[in-house]
Design an enzyme around this catalytic site. Sequence first.
Site, PDB file in Angstrom:
ATOM      1  N   LYS A   1       0.869  -1.182   0.000  1.00 13.34           N
ATOM      2  CA  LYS A   1       0.000   0.000   0.000  1.00 13.34           C
ATOM      3  C   LYS A   1       0.903   1.229   0.000  1.00 13.34           C
ATOM      4  CE  LYS A   1      -4.146   1.820   2.182  1.00 13.34           C
ATOM      5  NZ  LYS A   1      -3.726   3.203   2.344  1.00 13.34           N
TER       6      LYS A   1
ATOM      7  N   CYS B   1      22.992  28.093  35.986  1.00 11.57           N
ATOM      8  CA  CYS B   1      22.805  26.633  35.984  1.00 11.57           C
ATOM      9  C   CYS B   1      23.730  26.035  34.915  1.00 11.57           C
ATOM     10  CB  CYS B   1      21.337  26.349  35.683  1.00 11.57           C
ATOM     11  SG  CYS B   1      20.987  24.685  35.173  1.00 11.57           S
TER      12      CYS B   1
HETATM   13  S1  IVH Z   1      -6.549  -0.428  -4.637  1.00  8.62           S
HETATM   14  C1  IVH Z   1     -10.983  -0.490  -4.195  1.00  8.62           C
HETATM   15  N1  IVH Z   1      -3.956  -0.736  -4.394  1.00  8.62           N
HETATM   16  O1  IVH Z   1      -4.983   3.302  -0.731  1.00  8.62           O
HETATM   17  C2  IVH Z   1      -9.542  -0.483  -4.485  1.00  8.62           C
HETATM   18  N2  IVH Z   1      -4.946   1.198  -3.437  1.00  8.62           N
HETATM   19  O2  IVH Z   1      -7.196   3.334   1.295  1.00  8.62           O
HETATM   20  C3  IVH Z   1      -8.885   0.744  -3.995  1.00  8.62           C
HETATM   21  N3  IVH Z   1      -3.360   2.687  -2.336  1.00  8.62           N
HETATM   22  O3  IVH Z   1      -7.359   5.309  -2.381  1.00  8.62           O
HETATM   23  C4  IVH Z   1      -7.539   0.983  -4.413  1.00  8.62           C
HETATM   24  N4  IVH Z   1      -1.548   1.525  -2.770  1.00  8.62           N
HETATM   25  O4  IVH Z   1      -4.874   5.763  -2.792  1.00  8.62           O
HETATM   26  C5  IVH Z   1      -5.010   0.036  -4.113  1.00  8.62           C
HETATM   27  N5  IVH Z   1      -1.685  -1.140  -4.272  1.00  8.62           N
HETATM   28  C6  IVH Z   1      -2.728  -0.358  -3.995  1.00  8.62           C
HETATM   29  C7  IVH Z   1      -2.607   0.838  -3.294  1.00  8.62           C
HETATM   30  C8  IVH Z   1      -3.741   1.594  -3.028  1.00  8.62           C
HETATM   31  C9  IVH Z   1      -2.033   2.620  -2.209  1.00  8.62           C
HETATM   32  C10 IVH Z   1      -4.197   3.771  -1.794  1.00  8.62           C
HETATM   33  C11 IVH Z   1      -5.167   4.392  -2.781  1.00  8.62           C
HETATM   34  C12 IVH Z   1      -6.519   4.202  -2.191  1.00  8.62           C
HETATM   35  C13 IVH Z   1      -6.195   4.013  -0.735  1.00  8.62           C
HETATM   36  C14 IVH Z   1      -7.290   3.206  -0.084  1.00  8.62           C
END
Ligand code: IVH
Length: 680
Positions: A116, A435
């Site tokens: 992520k 001090c």
């Molecule tokens: S998939 C429904 N893949 O995380 C699928 N998101 O909290 C949604 N993000 O808005 C996205 N790396 O900005 C996906 N490998 C990844 C990701 C990713 C970062 C972010 C993205 C999304 C947020 C969701």
Amino acid sequence: MFSKIITDRINFLKIQINIANDNYYLKNNPNISDLEYDLLIAELVKLEEENPEYFSIDSPTQLVGSDITNSFAQVSHKRPMLSLGNTYSREEVLNFDSRVKNILGDENYSYSAELKIDGVAVSIHYEKGKFYQAVTRGNGEEGEEITNNVKTIKSIPLSINNFKVYDYILDDFEIRGEIFIKKNDFYLMNSERELIGEKLFANPRNSASGTLKMLDSTIVASRPLSMFGYYLYSENIELKSHSENLKILKEIGVPTNPHSRVCKSIFEVLDYCDEWENKRDELEYEIDGVVIKIDSLKHQDELGFVSKAPRWAIAYKFSSKKTTTKLKGITFQVGRLGTITPVAELEPILLSGSTIRRATLNNSDFIILKDIRIGDTVVIEKGGDVIPKVSEVVISERNVNSIQFSFPTHCPCHFETLLTRPDGEVNFYCENPDCPSQIKGRISHFSSRAALDIEGLGEKVVDQFVELGLLETYADIYDLESKKKQILELERWGIKSIENLLNGINESKNKPFAKVLFALGIRHVGSTVAKILSYEFGSLNSLIEATFDQLVSTNEIGVKIAESVIRFFSNDTNIKIINRLKESGLNFENEMKKNIDSINSPFFGKTIVLTGTLMHYSREKASALIEEFGGKTSSSVSKKTDLLIVGLDAGSKLIKANSLGVKIITEDVFKNMIEGLKPN
Ligand code: IVH
């Protein structure tokens, strides 16, 4: 400013920008760096805003705006950009898998696990194989059109030619991905911003999102943005699986993250999560978890979504870098301004690559609130920054006989001064200027890199010299030469180290007034305020004579700072120390002309080395100009060099500067910068 000066300056900026545009766009051969270009544009925009009577429609500020979109249109997403549910534990991930199993029944399914990326989501539409439109996630239904900004990211293809997926040509499709800035690029960008006195970005994610929302795409183009694609959709082609889509993205030239993995079971997914939670620091970019997706797109459809999050994907968020250890004791640090900070002395523990022995406990209220007791098992956290902190106590591990901690009433030094806590403040203070901890702190601050940068006079040496009575105030630093014999008798001191120290002390006499003012350690006078005061008042004498009203009528100077400045200079001891510093030859005058915005000079307070044959200036002239604008020249390149200016046939200095990561500019760029600074 007088109108003649303003119009001349505006004309000068326009010419420079037009030349730069010509070189950049038409000749493909930039004559100035992106940073310098940004500076010119920013100054022109500011001057035009402040003096609308001199604005003309042919200004390059307008050209930038009309060439490149400068307002963001709202665009509806064809398919909503969903967000993800978050999980923080193995249990929650297993629950997610149970929900999936309930719906898919006996069908075999696998997961795609991905990093992520901590950046900004973007949706990009291609039409007839051409990059057509880029839109931010916005509220998931509607986002902002940032096409021109995203088009500046060189790794994203602008067109895809005749790429076939299952015999169909992939020409109308959407990709989604995360735009980010690598950690190293972020540090570099911030150090450049520091060089020109611009506000620093808090973290890589903020810098990426701030950049994408800029109106001027030429500035965006100069920023090191990257993207990893993680989604592909086309109405004309029935795509099969997420992992296959990632392969297609890669084949059409969209960068994808190399660490995604297809997992046959949720347990393999959990292993992947563990693996990357441990290895996250090895990556060039920030990640904040793992995204777990059902791999088959048919299964994804079957699972559907609830409200705004899919049932087929979930995020496993990494916990902040935390660990637990024993609190062996609490000590108190006395800052140079007398602030007492409680410090946790810990059983050493490894946390994301470094051994933590001490952590901050903030202040006495925090200790009371969390009921932190010596002998407790405490949770240590390392946030985005470097200083670890104690965040809480593991109550279940508390010893029944533990005793509540009470904050000391007196300073830990031998004077044992009664501590005070001003109304409305969270800190306790020792107000005794004698001090020893404060003395050490004041002298260390004076000689620190950000202040007078005295080589050989680091914290340890200061502590030693204060303890031996060699230093009582920072003015004593300039008498150390007469104490050479005494120092030579000390362990680990030889002729060479003393010579180094004395050289360092001598060099501090060349530092600009703003640095000296900052080094004095006046409460609330940080390095930026010191620059402003040195520029506005021009000399220490004028600053000492300044009234409260004069001070507060200065831009950026508020009541707190003004009061502190007046208090500092009304103290006789401080004035005596300052007089000794004057006698020692420190710089108490700002030699820069007041009509030059010296605070914004990129050379201000910098150590600069010249190398190679200069074509426009003699060496002496170039050095004099650097000094005029607040910099200092040095003959050799070292870690402390801020900037290298290269002429023709530069040799070893250029190689060394490059290997040390020192910023390098050509003489032409230097000349442009100087001309940009000089009033006509
Ligand atoms: S998939 C429904 N893949 O995380 C699928 N998101 O909290 C949604 N993000 O808005 C996205 N790396 O900005 C996906 N490998 C990844 C990701 C990713 C970062 C972010 C993205 C999304 C947020 C969701």
